[in-house]
Structures are given as C-alpha cells and as structure tokens.
Design a protein around this motif. Structure first.
Motif, PDB file in Angstrom:
ATOM      1  N   ASP A  51       1.062  35.765   1.974  1.00  0.00           N
ATOM      2  CA  ASP A  51       2.435  35.302   2.189  1.00  0.00           C
ATOM      3  C   ASP A  51       3.435  36.260   1.545  1.00  0.00           C
ATOM      4  N   ALA A  52       3.141  36.698   0.338  1.00  0.00           N
ATOM      5  CA  ALA A  52       4.026  37.641  -0.362  1.00  0.00           C
ATOM      6  C   ALA A  52       4.036  39.004   0.329  1.00  0.00           C
ATOM      7  N   VAL A  53       2.895  39.442   0.844  1.00  0.00           N
ATOM      8  CA  VAL A  53       2.819  40.719   1.563  1.00  0.00           C
ATOM      9  C   VAL A  53       3.670  40.650   2.828  1.00  0.00           C
ATOM     10  N   ILE A  54       3.571  39.546   3.567  1.00  0.00           N
ATOM     11  CA  ILE A  54       4.373  39.404   4.788  1.00  0.00           C
ATOM     12  C   ILE A  54       5.854  39.390   4.435  1.00  0.00           C
ATOM     13  N   GLY A  97      -4.176  52.692  12.313  1.00  0.00           N
ATOM     14  CA  GLY A  97      -3.405  52.012  13.343  1.00  0.00           C
ATOM     15  C   GLY A  97      -2.039  51.592  12.820  1.00  0.00           C
ATOM     16  N   CYS A  98      -1.405  50.679  13.515  1.00  0.00           N
ATOM     17  CA  CYS A  98      -0.091  50.159  13.113  1.00  0.00           C
ATOM     18  C   CYS A  98      -0.289  49.031  12.107  1.00  0.00           C
ATOM     19  N   PRO A  99       0.440  49.045  10.993  1.00  0.00           N
ATOM     20  CA  PRO A  99       0.240  47.981  10.002  1.00  0.00           C
ATOM     21  C   PRO A  99       0.581  46.594  10.530  1.00  0.00           C
ATOM     22  N   VAL A 100       1.583  46.492  11.376  1.00  0.00           N
ATOM     23  CA  VAL A 100       1.969  45.184  11.919  1.00  0.00           C
ATOM     24  C   VAL A 100       0.930  44.724  12.940  1.00  0.00           C
ATOM     25  N   ASP A 111      -7.702  32.971  13.408  1.00  0.00           N
ATOM     26  CA  ASP A 111      -6.900  31.775  13.678  1.00  0.00           C
ATOM     27  C   ASP A 111      -6.200  31.315  12.395  1.00  0.00           C
ATOM     28  N   HIS A 112      -5.632  32.304  11.698  1.00  0.00           N
ATOM     29  CA  HIS A 112      -5.009  32.073  10.393  1.00  0.00           C
ATOM     30  C   HIS A 112      -3.622  31.457  10.544  1.00  0.00           C
ATOM     31  N   ALA A 113      -3.298  30.554   9.635  1.00  0.00           N
ATOM     32  CA  ALA A 113      -2.004  29.868   9.677  1.00  0.00           C
ATOM     33  C   ALA A 113      -0.824  30.821   9.514  1.00  0.00           C
ATOM     34  N   ALA A 114      -1.036  31.988   8.923  1.00  0.00           N
ATOM     35  CA  ALA A 114       0.060  32.933   8.670  1.00  0.00           C
ATOM     36  C   ALA A 114       0.355  33.835   9.871  1.00  0.00           C
ATOM     37  N   LEU A 115      -0.357  33.654  10.973  1.00  0.00           N
ATOM     38  CA  LEU A 115      -0.163  34.532  12.131  1.00  0.00           C
ATOM     39  C   LEU A 115       1.281  34.539  12.617  1.00  0.00           C
ATOM     40  N   THR A 116       1.878  33.385  12.750  1.00  0.00           N
ATOM     41  CA  THR A 116       3.258  33.310  13.249  1.00  0.00           C
ATOM     42  C   THR A 116       4.219  34.043  12.329  1.00  0.00           C
ATOM     43  N   LYS A 117       4.038  33.856  11.029  1.00  0.00           N
ATOM     44  CA  LYS A 117       4.918  34.540  10.072  1.00  0.00           C
ATOM     45  C   LYS A 117       4.704  36.048  10.127  1.00  0.00           C
ATOM     46  N   ALA A 118       3.456  36.491  10.240  1.00  0.00           N
ATOM     47  CA  ALA A 118       3.175  37.927  10.327  1.00  0.00           C
ATOM     48  C   ALA A 118       3.772  38.509  11.600  1.00  0.00           C
ATOM     49  N   LEU A 124      11.496  40.770  14.679  1.00  0.00           N
ATOM     50  CA  LEU A 124      12.634  41.544  14.160  1.00  0.00           C
ATOM     51  C   LEU A 124      12.861  42.797  15.001  1.00  0.00           C
ATOM     52  N   PHE A 125      11.782  43.535  15.272  1.00  0.00           N
ATOM     53  CA  PHE A 125      11.894  44.741  16.100  1.00  0.00           C
ATOM     54  C   PHE A 125      12.375  44.391  17.510  1.00  0.00           C
ATOM     55  N   ARG A 126      11.812  43.339  18.089  1.00  0.00           N
ATOM     56  CA  ARG A 126      12.184  42.945  19.454  1.00  0.00           C
ATOM     57  C   ARG A 126      13.677  42.620  19.540  1.00  0.00           C
ATOM     58  N   ASN A 127      14.143  41.782  18.625  1.00  0.00           N
ATOM     59  CA  ASN A 127      15.557  41.389  18.646  1.00  0.00           C
ATOM     60  C   ASN A 127      16.477  42.580  18.418  1.00  0.00           C
ATOM     61  N   TRP A 128      16.085  43.447  17.500  1.00  0.00           N
ATOM     62  CA  TRP A 128      16.901  44.629  17.201  1.00  0.00           C
ATOM     63  C   TRP A 128      16.948  45.564  18.406  1.00  0.00           C
TER      64      TRP A 128
END
Length: 193
Positions: A51-54, A97-100, A111-118, A124-128
């Motif tokens: 969570d902190a890394v994301i 590879g790409c970190p993201v 199937d990790h719960a943090a997938l959406t947050k990651a 952010l890139f898409r919107n920008w």
C-alpha cells in the motif's frame, strides 16, 4: 531519510526487480540494513508495505506529470515527454519491464485486493494524456488516443524486456513520435488507432 521512507523505497525497487510475491520481509530489511524487529515497528504486513509503495508510485507519477506540464511548451511536447520515458528508462525496462505494468499484472494473477489501487497509476497517465489530446483539439477521440499511447508503450516495454532489444525501443519511440505528428494534422488521414 527516515527509516519508514527508506523501507518503502527499497520495497518499491525490490517489487520491481523481483516481483511482489517473491520479495520477503527479510529481503527488504536486508536492503535497508535494519533488524526485522525494527522493520515490524514500521510495517506489520507485506500488504501494508505494498500500500505504501503504491502511494509512493502515485505521488511520483503526479510529480512527474506536473514536471512535464512545466517543461512542455505545447501539449504535443508534453505527450512526447510521456513517450520519451521508454528511452529514459530503457536500461531498467530491458531488465524488468514497466514497473506499473509488471506490478498490476502480478497483482491480477494473485487476484490481490490492491490491484485497483495499483492500476490507478495507469489512470493518472490515461487522464493526463486525454487532457493533452483535448488541448490539441482532439476532444472526440481523446480517450481512444490516450489508450493507444498507453497500450503501445506497454507493448514496447513488454517486448523489449522479452527480447532485451534496445534498438527495438528506439525504433518504436521514433514511430510513436511520427504517429503523434500524424494525429496532429488538420485532417488526419487515418483516425484508427
């Protein structure tokens, strides 16, 4: 640097290089040079560290986008900044590879719960990128164009890592620059992306 911040930065690097699942508390503690007890004072679980890394990646991405806003004289220049990260980071991309992309792919498999947050880094890139294409007068297809740039950059990173081919990255970046220029013509001949 505070110990907690050092832990997060070391975990970020290790998750990128080794993968989230293959990185242990001991790996991170060793990279930081602290005891496991001191480590547990800051983070109780591996998911807490994730969570902190994301959060760190989201903050770094926002900072990078703000920097590109200041550097680029035009929306075209700012989009080129995004494309150029393939060149700027090519050494690491060839190895890992790409970190993201690598983190979101791994979390999806788990199937990790943090997938959406990651995945929020991609958002952010898409919107920008959408904002940049809108500024270039491409209101109707701004999202389609933004997704094309994201998809192409992810494909380049994945294949460059698979084949360890630096020339491939450079050629693809040049082609992306040409594609971008084609999109900015008054009536682009090929609106398909």
């Amino acid at each position: 640097m505070h110990t907690r911040q050092h832990i997060v930065e070391a975990a970020d690097q290790l998750f990128y290089e080794q993968g989230f699942e293959h990185t242990s508390f001991a790996d991170i503690a060793a990279a930081v040079g602290i005891s496991r007890g001191n480590f547990y004072y800051h983070f109780k679980t591996k998911d807490d560290i994730l969570d902190a890394v994301i959060d760190l990646r989201l903050a770094n991405t926002r900072r990078m986008l703000a920097q590109w806003e200041q550097q680029g004289d035009s929306a075209r220049d700012r989009i080129r900044c995004f494309i150029h990260i393939l060149i700027a980071n090519q050494g690491k991309i060839l190895l890992y590879g790409c970190p993201v992309g690598t983190l979101t792919s791994e979390l999806a498999k788990l199937d990790h719960a943090a997938l959406t947050k990651a995945g929020a880094v991609f958002t952010l890139f898409r919107n920008w990128l959408q904002q940049q294409f809108r500024a270039l007068g491409r209101e109707q297809d701004a999202d389609q164009l933004a997704m094309h740039v994201l998809a192409r950059s992810q494909g380049v990173a994945t294949l460059a890592s698979a084949f360890h081919d630096q020339t491939f990255i450079q050629n693809e970046v040049t082609q992306l620059y040409h594609w971008l220029d084609d999109q900015l013509q008054p009536n682009p001949g090929n609106k398909e992306v």
